[in-house]
Write a protein that holds these residues in place. Structure first.
Motif, PDB file in Angstrom:
ATOM      1  N   ALA A 151       0.825  -1.205   0.000  1.00  0.00           N
ATOM      2  CA  ALA A 151       0.000   0.000   0.000  1.00  0.00           C
ATOM      3  C   ALA A 151       0.864   1.261   0.000  1.00  0.00           C
ATOM      4  CB  ALA A 151      -0.914  -0.004   1.221  1.00  0.00           C
ATOM      5  N   LEU A 152       0.383   2.295  -0.704  1.00  0.00           N
ATOM      6  CA  LEU A 152       1.074   3.572  -0.804  1.00  0.00           C
ATOM      7  C   LEU A 152       0.092   4.700  -0.510  1.00  0.00           C
ATOM      8  CD1 LEU A 152       2.758   3.081  -4.326  1.00  0.00           C
ATOM      9  CD2 LEU A 152       3.768   2.502  -2.123  1.00  0.00           C
ATOM     10  N   VAL A 153       0.554   5.725   0.219  1.00  0.00           N
ATOM     11  CA  VAL A 153      -0.254   6.926   0.373  1.00  0.00           C
ATOM     12  C   VAL A 153       0.581   8.146   0.008  1.00  0.00           C
ATOM     13  CG1 VAL A 153       0.274   7.154   2.868  1.00  0.00           C
ATOM     14  CG2 VAL A 153      -1.722   8.326   1.888  1.00  0.00           C
ATOM     15  N   VAL A 154       0.037   8.973  -0.870  1.00  0.00           N
ATOM     16  CA  VAL A 154       0.655  10.259  -1.184  1.00  0.00           C
ATOM     17  C   VAL A 154       0.158  11.231  -0.126  1.00  0.00           C
ATOM     18  CG1 VAL A 154       0.973  12.070  -2.896  1.00  0.00           C
ATOM     19  CG2 VAL A 154       0.693   9.692  -3.629  1.00  0.00           C
ATOM     20  N   HIS A 155       1.004  11.452   0.856  1.00  0.00           N
ATOM     21  CA  HIS A 155       0.626  12.255   2.016  1.00  0.00           C
ATOM     22  C   HIS A 155       0.611  13.736   1.658  1.00  0.00           C
ATOM     23  CE1 HIS A 155       2.487  14.747   5.227  1.00  0.00           C
ATOM     24  NE2 HIS A 155       3.567  14.707   4.491  1.00  0.00           N
ATOM     25  N   CYS A 156      -0.248  14.476   2.354  1.00  0.00           N
ATOM     26  CA  CYS A 156      -0.353  15.936   2.181  1.00  0.00           C
ATOM     27  C   CYS A 156      -0.475  16.297   0.695  1.00  0.00           C
ATOM     28  CB  CYS A 156       0.852  16.636   2.810  1.00  0.00           C
ATOM     29  SG  CYS A 156       0.682  18.429   2.920  1.00  0.00           S
ATOM     30  N   PHE A 157      -1.455  15.719   0.040  1.00  0.00           N
ATOM     31  CA  PHE A 157      -1.625  15.970  -1.393  1.00  0.00           C
ATOM     32  C   PHE A 157      -2.049  17.417  -1.623  1.00  0.00           C
ATOM     33  CE2 PHE A 157      -4.154  16.296  -5.236  1.00  0.00           C
ATOM     34  CZ  PHE A 157      -3.284  15.737  -6.165  1.00  0.00           C
ATOM     35  N   THR A 158      -1.321  18.113  -2.508  1.00  0.00           N
ATOM     36  CA  THR A 158      -1.619  19.515  -2.829  1.00  0.00           C
ATOM     37  C   THR A 158      -1.604  19.771  -4.331  1.00  0.00           C
ATOM     38  OG1 THR A 158       0.726  20.158  -2.681  1.00  0.00           O
ATOM     39  CG2 THR A 158      -0.588  20.307  -0.660  1.00  0.00           C
TER      40      THR A 158
END
Length: 261
Positions: A151-158
């Motif tokens: 699993a991957l999360v693109v943190h603080c997506f802006t």
């Protein structure tokens, strides 16, 4: 409401004088669990120390932010590998690329990112990702490793809608912060945050950074805190046309499954 802050920098020295009170204030408003971000070798060690002090409430990540990539060494990789032996460390990172300020040379950033993705392949844990102004190189590296990663999360997506769709196509999760509450820089997120599938969306404060600018009543301190996660949740819920309770339930379920909390 039961909420999980998937990214807060509680090792930051701005919390040194009142960290227990900050944690309890968050719990009092329904932020029952928090993932403490490890963004350096020393910060990752401290994040795990906090997770040990607040079992069941705090978890940790362990990694090196691209700003510090120039300092990434074989010893750093060994320290991170050892930290990931502990089940309270629930993700590799914060790692990725940041070309916005280039605090570390870009080749060093790419090497450190690749080393940490290799670590994620070895330990099998999720990856907590950071990307700013580096989408093309970031995507190229992720695509190279994706089939071997979990699993991957693109943190603080802006970023843009197009970037978001690229990440979703790679089966990434998306972390939304108080950036969406910023009428100067984050307003564009309100136009497409509803397109993130419920099982791919998580929320975070990135405290002490990115205090919601639309917070009411206003708070004099510039320091963001996990206790304001419900405000972010409410903003995201309004953009998605769902109730804050439903948004909390969905993001909490997604976070628990993602980090195995």
């Amino acid at each position: 409401m039961d909420m999980i802050d998937i990214g807060c920098n509680l090792t930051h020295d701005s919390f040194d004088k009142d960290r227990p009170e900050v944690i309890e204030a968050a719990r009092a408003v329904g932020v029952t669990q928090m993932v403490v971000t490890g963004a350096s070798e020393d910060g990752s060690v401290k994040a795990l120390e906090l997770a040990r002090q607040w079992p069941g409430i705090l978890s940790a990540t362990a990694g090196v932010h691209p700003h510090l990539a120039a300092d990434f060494s074989a010893d750093t990789a060994s320290v991170l590998a050892e930290l990931h032996r502990d089940e309270r460390v629930v993700a590799v990172g914060e790692c990725g690329l940041d070309y916005f300020r280039d605090f570390s040379p870009r080749p060093a950033q790419r090497r450190a990112f690749e080393r940490q993705l290799e670590l994620a392949v070895d330990c099998g844990k999720p990856v907590f990702l950071h990307q700013r102004e580096a989408h093309e190189d970031f995507m190229a590296i992720l695509k190279e490793f994706r089939s071997s990663l979990g699993a991957l999360v693109v943190h603080c997506f802006t970023d843009t809608r197009e970037a978001m769709l690229d990440y979703l196509a790679l089966d990434c999760h998306i972390g939304i912060t108080g950036w969406i509450c910023d009428e100067r820089r984050g307003h564009h997120l309100k136009d497409f945050v509803q397109e993130i599938p419920a099982d791919r969306l998580m929320i975070e404060t990135d405290a002490p950074y990115l205090k919601p600018r639309n917070l009411r009543p206003k708070v004099k301190s510039h320091r963001n805190e996990p206790q304001w996660l419900p405000w972010i949740a409410g903003t995201v819920a309004a953009c998605r046309g769902v109730s804050p309770v439903r948004l909390a339930e969905e993001t909490t379920a997604t976070a628990r499954a993602f980090f195995d909390l």
